[in-house]
Design an enzyme around this catalytic site. Structure first.
Site, short mmCIF file in Angstrom:
data_model
loop_
_atom_site.label_atom_id
_atom_site.label_comp_id
_atom_site.label_asym_id
_atom_site.label_seq_id
_atom_site.Cartn_x
_atom_site.Cartn_y
_atom_site.Cartn_z
N ILE A 155 0.84 -1.21 0.00
CA ILE A 155 0.00 0.00 0.00
C ILE A 155 0.87 1.26 0.00
CG2 ILE A 155 -1.71 1.34 1.32
CD1 ILE A 155 -2.93 -1.39 2.18
N PRO A 205 2.20 -2.19 9.46
CA PRO A 205 1.28 -3.06 10.20
C PRO A 205 1.28 -2.71 11.68
CG PRO A 205 3.22 -4.29 9.44
CD PRO A 205 3.38 -2.89 8.94
N ALA A 232 -4.28 3.04 7.96
CA ALA A 232 -3.75 1.70 8.32
C ALA A 232 -4.46 1.14 9.55
CB ALA A 232 -2.25 1.80 8.52
N ARG A 233 -4.06 1.55 10.74
CA ARG A 233 -4.71 1.10 11.97
C ARG A 233 -4.70 2.26 12.97
NH1 ARG A 233 -6.56 -2.25 9.36
NH2 ARG A 233 -6.50 -4.53 9.56
N ASP A 257 -8.95 7.04 8.43
CA ASP A 257 -9.99 6.08 8.05
C ASP A 257 -10.15 5.02 9.14
OD1 ASP A 257 -11.84 4.94 6.15
OD2 ASP A 257 -10.37 3.34 5.86
N GLU A 262 -12.11 1.05 17.33
CA GLU A 262 -13.22 1.25 16.38
C GLU A 262 -14.11 0.01 16.25
OE1 GLU A 262 -10.72 1.64 12.74
OE2 GLU A 262 -11.64 -0.24 12.11
N HIS A 294 -13.53 3.45 8.21
CA HIS A 294 -12.76 2.28 7.73
C HIS A 294 -13.35 1.75 6.42
CE1 HIS A 294 -9.78 -0.93 9.34
NE2 HIS A 294 -9.73 -0.85 8.02
C1 COI Z 1 -7.71 -4.84 6.13
O1 COI Z 1 -7.91 -5.56 5.14
O2 COI Z 1 -6.73 -5.01 6.86
C2 COI Z 1 -8.63 -3.77 6.43
O3 COI Z 1 -8.25 -2.85 7.08
C3 COI Z 1 -10.07 -3.87 6.01
C4 COI Z 1 -10.86 -4.71 6.94
C5 COI Z 1 -10.94 -4.22 8.33
C6 COI Z 1 -12.24 -5.05 6.42
#
Ligand code: COI
Length: 327
Positions: A155, A205, A232-233, A257, A262, A294
């Site tokens: 990404i 990650p 990302a997270r 996002d 969440e 998200h």
């Molecule tokens: C992922 O694929 O890691 C995402 O962030 C999308 C998912 C939470 C549906």
């Protein structure tokens, strides 16, 4: 016949699931329920289970799966921070994630950058009440920015390639560097990213090491008015540090996002509920903060690919074969 339990099924996944069922000659047992200790029983008689990212797949789920002989697990997500992969492997499971193309998330990342640079959120508010004034909406151009991309996996690399089209200066930092990114960006250390970038976008990650890597200390090292982007997270950024950064104007704009904690909120219809996430409610009100629920991943191409990886990997495992997305 291979039997697979598919959890967290959304309407928009059903057509592809049906197609794969026929194509691969497998039996898919679908449920909208999440993959939790109280729902593992649903997978009884199946060799594997496929699920999304809302539930933590830890010891309790794994032990129950093992008791039922459900030894193949596949998350239809790229991120797998919700799965205790180490324990799963120790217990003899085979585990896979999804390997969907990076472009949907990368395009969304660019969109967030442009939205905050062009003050799109307050512009949209105004337009809805027939306020067509310009004051306060003057934007800035991406081509004049230095953009830092932290993490150049699939990404992050796609973000760099897309940014190149905007002719901005691109700095990158990543545990693993690659030649595609080197064509368009200069790899530098994190200190340089913090010091020199007008926009910082994070694509690493979530691990114990990366949790809260954007915090009070790292924000203090950034340029005044820095723009932060996170597709990302949520847990990569300390939400309290972000809030203080917005309040003090150290952070010029923030677009995310994702959001810490969440899971019980995003992708649910909670119109009539009491949402317990004060930070989210507070941050959402600012004109220079864009929060999306998200959805960066949510494109037709990605959904197809997520479902395909999820089912194909479990079929491969059941047949004793290898699969590219095995963790
Ligand atoms: C992922 O694929 O890691 C995402 O962030 C999308 C998912 C939470 C549906």
């Amino acid at each position: 016949m291979v039997k697979i339990a598919v959890y967290d099924v959304r309407e928009d996944e059903k057509a592809k699931l049906k197609q794969l069922e026929a194509q691969l000659g497998v039996e898919l047992h679908l449920t909208t329920e999440g993959f939790r200790p109280d729902t593992v029983e649903f997978a009884k008689g199946c060799s594997g289970a496929s699920f999304l990212g809302q539930n933590d797949i830890g010891e309790e789920v794994l032990i129950k799966c093992k008791e039922l002989g459900v030894m193949h697990l596949s998350t239809r997500t790229v991120g797998f921070n919700h799965v205790d992969v180490k324990l799963a492997k120790e217990l003899g499971f085979r585990v896979s994630n999804a390997g969907y193309p990076p472009y949907g998330v990368a395009e969304f990342t660019l969109m967030l950058m442009l939205m905050v640079l062009r003050s799109y959120k307050p512009a949209l508010w105004r337009q809805q009440v027939n306020d067509y004034s310009l004051a306060g909406l003057q934007g800035r151009e991406l081509r004049n920015m230095t953009v830092g991309v932290i993490g150049t996996g699939k990404i992050g690399s796609a973000v760099v390639e897309m940014l190149h089209g905007f002719r901005c200066r691109i700095l990158a930092n990543s545990a693993v560097e690659n030649d595609v990114v080197r064509q368009y960006a200069e790899y530098v250390d994190l200190e340089t990213i913090y010091k020199e970038c007008d926009i910082i976008s994070i694509h690493v990650p979530l691990t114990e090491e990366s949790r809260h890597m954007i915090n009070h200390d790292t924000i203090a090292k950034m340029k005044d008015g820095v723009i932060l982007i996170n597709t990302a997270r949520g847990e990569l950024m300390d939400i309290h540090a972000l809030t203080e950064g917005i309040e003090s104007r150290k952070i010029g704009a923030l677009a995310m996002d994702v959001f810490e904690n969440e899971h019980a909120i995003y992708h649910q219809d909670l119109k009539n509920d009491i949402i317990k996430n004060r930070e989210m409610a507070y941050l959402r009100q600012f004109p220079n903060v864009v929060l999306t629920q998200h959805i960066a991943f949510y494109t037709n191409a990605n959904v197809e690919s997520m479902v395909q990886c999820g089912i194909e990997s479990l079929v491969a495992f059941a047949n004793g074969e290898t699969y590219a997305c095995e963790l």
